[in-house]
Design an enzyme around this catalytic site. Sequence first.
Site, PDB file in Angstrom:
ATOM      1  N   ALA A  93       0.861  -1.177   0.000  1.00 42.73           N
ATOM      2  CA  ALA A  93       0.000   0.000   0.000  1.00 42.73           C
ATOM      3  C   ALA A  93       0.903   1.235   0.000  1.00 42.73           C
ATOM      4  O   ALA A  93       2.055   1.168   0.434  1.00 42.73           O
ATOM      5  CB  ALA A  93      -0.884  -0.016   1.241  1.00 42.73           C
ATOM      6  N   GLY A 102       0.651  -4.972   0.907  1.00 42.55           N
ATOM      7  CA  GLY A 102      -0.554  -4.993   0.082  1.00 42.55           C
ATOM      8  C   GLY A 102      -0.315  -5.623  -1.287  1.00 42.55           C
ATOM      9  O   GLY A 102      -1.259  -6.131  -1.909  1.00 42.55           O
ATOM     10  N   GLU A 159      -0.715  -9.216  -0.704  1.00 40.00           N
ATOM     11  CA  GLU A 159      -2.143  -9.427  -0.415  1.00 40.00           C
ATOM     12  C   GLU A 159      -2.980  -9.321  -1.691  1.00 40.00           C
ATOM     13  O   GLU A 159      -3.952 -10.062  -1.873  1.00 40.00           O
ATOM     14  CB  GLU A 159      -2.598  -8.407   0.634  1.00 40.00           C
ATOM     15  CG  GLU A 159      -1.914  -8.653   1.976  1.00 40.00           C
ATOM     16  CD  GLU A 159      -2.127  -7.531   2.968  1.00 40.00           C
ATOM     17  OE1 GLU A 159      -1.744  -6.370   2.667  1.00 40.00           O
ATOM     18  OE2 GLU A 159      -2.676  -7.790   4.055  1.00 40.00           O
ATOM     19  N   GLU A 195       4.702  -5.217   7.116  1.00 37.85           N
ATOM     20  CA  GLU A 195       3.990  -4.147   7.823  1.00 37.85           C
ATOM     21  C   GLU A 195       4.476  -3.948   9.259  1.00 37.85           C
ATOM     22  O   GLU A 195       4.435  -2.844   9.798  1.00 37.85           O
ATOM     23  CB  GLU A 195       2.478  -4.432   7.843  1.00 37.85           C
ATOM     24  CG  GLU A 195       1.793  -4.273   6.489  1.00 37.85           C
ATOM     25  CD  GLU A 195       1.765  -5.539   5.652  1.00 37.85           C
ATOM     26  OE1 GLU A 195       2.537  -6.479   5.935  1.00 37.85           O
ATOM     27  OE2 GLU A 195       0.958  -5.591   4.707  1.00 37.85           O
TER      28      GLU A 195
HETATM   29  N1  CO8 Z   1       4.604   3.183  -0.581  1.00 38.34           N
HETATM   30  C1  CO8 Z   1       5.004   4.355  -1.111  1.00 38.34           C
HETATM   31  N2  CO8 Z   1       6.137   4.487  -1.818  1.00 38.34           N
HETATM   32  C2  CO8 Z   1       6.906   3.404  -1.981  1.00 38.34           C
HETATM   33  C3  CO8 Z   1       6.539   2.138  -1.470  1.00 38.34           C
HETATM   34  C4  CO8 Z   1       5.316   2.064  -0.729  1.00 38.34           C
HETATM   35  N3  CO8 Z   1       4.868   0.915  -0.217  1.00 38.34           N
HETATM   36  N4  CO8 Z   1       7.499   1.250  -1.769  1.00 38.34           N
HETATM   37  C5  CO8 Z   1       8.433   1.914  -2.488  1.00 38.34           C
HETATM   38  N5  CO8 Z   1       8.071   3.221  -2.613  1.00 38.34           N
HETATM   39  C6  CO8 Z   1       8.800   4.278  -3.299  1.00 38.34           C
HETATM   40  C7  CO8 Z   1      10.018   4.730  -2.492  1.00 38.34           C
HETATM   41  O1  CO8 Z   1       9.628   5.646  -1.499  1.00 38.34           O
HETATM   42  C8  CO8 Z   1      10.862   5.353  -3.573  1.00 38.34           C
HETATM   43  O2  CO8 Z   1      10.355   6.637  -3.875  1.00 38.34           O
HETATM   44  P1  CO8 Z   1      11.371   7.917  -3.944  1.00 38.34           P
HETATM   45  O3  CO8 Z   1      12.269   7.581  -5.099  1.00 38.34           O
HETATM   46  O4  CO8 Z   1      10.439   9.051  -4.204  1.00 38.34           O
HETATM   47  O5  CO8 Z   1      12.084   7.956  -2.636  1.00 38.34           O
HETATM   48  C9  CO8 Z   1      10.597   4.470  -4.783  1.00 38.34           C
HETATM   49  O6  CO8 Z   1       9.365   3.785  -4.507  1.00 38.34           O
HETATM   50  C10 CO8 Z   1      11.670   3.428  -4.995  1.00 38.34           C
HETATM   51  O7  CO8 Z   1      11.825   2.698  -3.784  1.00 38.34           O
HETATM   52  P2  CO8 Z   1      13.250   2.435  -3.084  1.00 38.34           P
HETATM   53  O8  CO8 Z   1      14.190   3.551  -3.384  1.00 38.34           O
HETATM   54  O9  CO8 Z   1      12.989   2.135  -1.646  1.00 38.34           O
HETATM   55  O10 CO8 Z   1      13.706   1.127  -3.889  1.00 38.34           O
HETATM   56  P3  CO8 Z   1      14.700  -0.015  -3.373  1.00 38.34           P
HETATM   57  O11 CO8 Z   1      14.980  -0.854  -4.568  1.00 38.34           O
HETATM   58  O12 CO8 Z   1      15.840   0.564  -2.614  1.00 38.34           O
HETATM   59  O13 CO8 Z   1      13.842  -0.863  -2.302  1.00 38.34           O
HETATM   60  C11 CO8 Z   1      11.879  -1.997  -1.469  1.00 38.34           C
HETATM   61  C12 CO8 Z   1      12.715  -1.597  -2.706  1.00 38.34           C
HETATM   62  C13 CO8 Z   1      12.668  -2.989  -0.608  1.00 38.34           C
HETATM   63  C14 CO8 Z   1      10.602  -2.681  -1.998  1.00 38.34           C
HETATM   64  C15 CO8 Z   1      11.525  -0.769  -0.636  1.00 38.34           C
HETATM   65  O14 CO8 Z   1      10.993   0.228  -1.517  1.00 38.34           O
HETATM   66  C16 CO8 Z   1      10.516  -0.987   0.442  1.00 38.34           C
HETATM   67  O15 CO8 Z   1      10.861  -1.529   1.486  1.00 38.34           O
HETATM   68  N6  CO8 Z   1       9.259  -0.542   0.228  1.00 38.34           N
HETATM   69  C17 CO8 Z   1       8.210  -0.615   1.229  1.00 38.34           C
HETATM   70  C18 CO8 Z   1       7.710  -2.045   1.422  1.00 38.34           C
HETATM   71  C19 CO8 Z   1       6.644  -2.066   2.469  1.00 38.34           C
HETATM   72  O16 CO8 Z   1       6.856  -1.768   3.627  1.00 38.34           O
HETATM   73  N7  CO8 Z   1       5.422  -2.445   2.071  1.00 38.34           N
HETATM   74  C20 CO8 Z   1       4.281  -2.544   2.957  1.00 38.34           C
HETATM   75  C21 CO8 Z   1       3.525  -1.261   2.927  1.00 38.34           C
HETATM   76  S1  CO8 Z   1       2.194  -1.205   4.113  1.00 38.34           S
HETATM   77  C22 CO8 Z   1       0.990  -2.150   3.389  1.00 38.34           C
HETATM   78  O17 CO8 Z   1       1.123  -2.637   2.305  1.00 38.34           O
HETATM   79  C23 CO8 Z   1      -0.260  -2.319   4.160  1.00 38.34           C
HETATM   80  C24 CO8 Z   1      -1.357  -2.927   3.301  1.00 38.34           C
HETATM   81  C25 CO8 Z   1      -2.695  -2.883   3.973  1.00 38.34           C
HETATM   82  C26 CO8 Z   1      -3.375  -1.536   3.833  1.00 38.34           C
HETATM   83  C27 CO8 Z   1      -4.866  -1.706   4.108  1.00 38.34           C
HETATM   84  C28 CO8 Z   1      -5.400  -0.655   5.022  1.00 38.34           C
HETATM   85  C29 CO8 Z   1      -6.750  -1.092   5.622  1.00 38.34           C
END
Ligand code: CO8
Length: 261
Positions: free
Chosen positions: A69, A112, A115, A135
Site C-alpha cells: 500500500a 498490500g 495481499e 507491515e
Molecule cells: N509506498 C510508497 N512508496 C513506496 C513504497 C510504498 N509501499 N514502496 C516503495 N516506494 C517508493 C520509495 O519511497 C521510492 O520513492 P522515492 O524515489 O520518491 O524515494 C521508490 O518507490 C523506490 O523505492 P526504493 O528507493 O525504496 O527502492 P529499493 O529498490 O531501494 O527498495 C523496497 C525496494 C525494498 C521494496 C523498498 O521500496 C521498500 O521496502 N518498500 C516498502 C515495502 C513495504 O513496507 N510495504 C508494505 C507497505 S504497508 C501495506 O502494504 C499495508 C497494506 C494494507 C493496507 C490496508 C489498510 C486497511
Amino acid sequence: QDSGQHEGVIRTETRDGVGVIRLNRPKALNALNYDTMVAVVDAAEAWERDESISAIVLTGSEKAFAAGADIKEMSSKSYTEMYQSDWFAQWQRLTQVRLPIVAAVNGYALGGGCELAMMCDIIVAGEGAKFGQPEINLGVIPGMGGSQRLTRAVGKAKAMDMILTARNIGADEAERAGLVSRVVADDAVVDTALQIADTIAQKSRPAAMLAKEAVGAAFETPLAQGLTFERRVFHSLFATEDQKEGMAAFAERRDPTFKNR
Ligand code: CO8
C-alpha cells in the site's frame, strides 16, 4: 486492443477474451494508492459484465508487482479518517469479481502487493519474485487480507514467521509453501500468465466462473455445505449448452466448441 489508461495508475488492454491490467506507478514501485484500487476494481468489474472477456491477468513491472500500500498516502491519516472511510475496503470488490484472475508476479510483492496477489486465483511468479508482509516494520499489521489469506495459503508456521519478522520469501519457497501456482523464468512470467488465461478463456465461461466460485466456497463454508454446493453447481451445469457440447465432443473424439466463451 487498448481500452485505456486510468489516469496513468494502471494500463489495460484486451486480447482475445483476456483482459490485462498492468499496474503503472513505476516511480513508486507500483505502491497501491486509493486511485489504483478504484481503477483496478472498476476495470475488473467492467470485464465481468462484458461477456467477450473470460479471464483477467493482473501484473506489475519487472522490478515490482507492487511494493505494498502507498505508505506516503496513508502515513498522516488519523484513526478517524481510516475508520470512517473504511480505508481500502473496496479491494473486497476485486475478490467478488467472478472471472478467474491470474496474477503475474515479478520482483517485489510486499505488504498490500502480496495481499493483492493472494486475492487472485492463480499466481505465476518469476524466479526472482519476493513475497513478504513487512507491515510490522512500519508499526502496523497486514490490512488487505494478509493475516487471513496468507495463513490459509501457507499455514500458521510460515505465516507467523513472515508476519512477525517481516522476512521475505523467494519464489521457490513460496511455491513449496503453496502460495504460488507456478514458478517460471522472470522474462516468461507475463507470457505464462497470458497462456493460462487464454486456456481458461477457451473453456465454457459459466463453467469456469462456477468452478472459481466452488473452490472459493472451500474457504468460506464447512465441508458438508461446500460439498452440497459443489454438487448443486454440477447439476446446474446440465442446463447449459456447453455441457451438452463438451460431453458430445468427448464421445465423438473431437475438440469441443463452447458457445459461451
Ligand atoms: N509506498 C510508497 N512508496 C513506496 C513504497 C510504498 N509501499 N514502496 C516503495 N516506494 C517508493 C520509495 O519511497 C521510492 O520513492 P522515492 O524515489 O520518491 O524515494 C521508490 O518507490 C523506490 O523505492 P526504493 O528507493 O525504496 O527502492 P529499493 O529498490 O531501494 O527498495 C523496497 C525496494 C525494498 C521494496 C523498498 O521500496 C521498500 O521496502 N518498500 C516498502 C515495502 C513495504 O513496507 N510495504 C508494505 C507497505 S504497508 C501495506 O502494504 C499495508 C497494506 C494494507 C493496507 C490496508 C489498510 C486497511
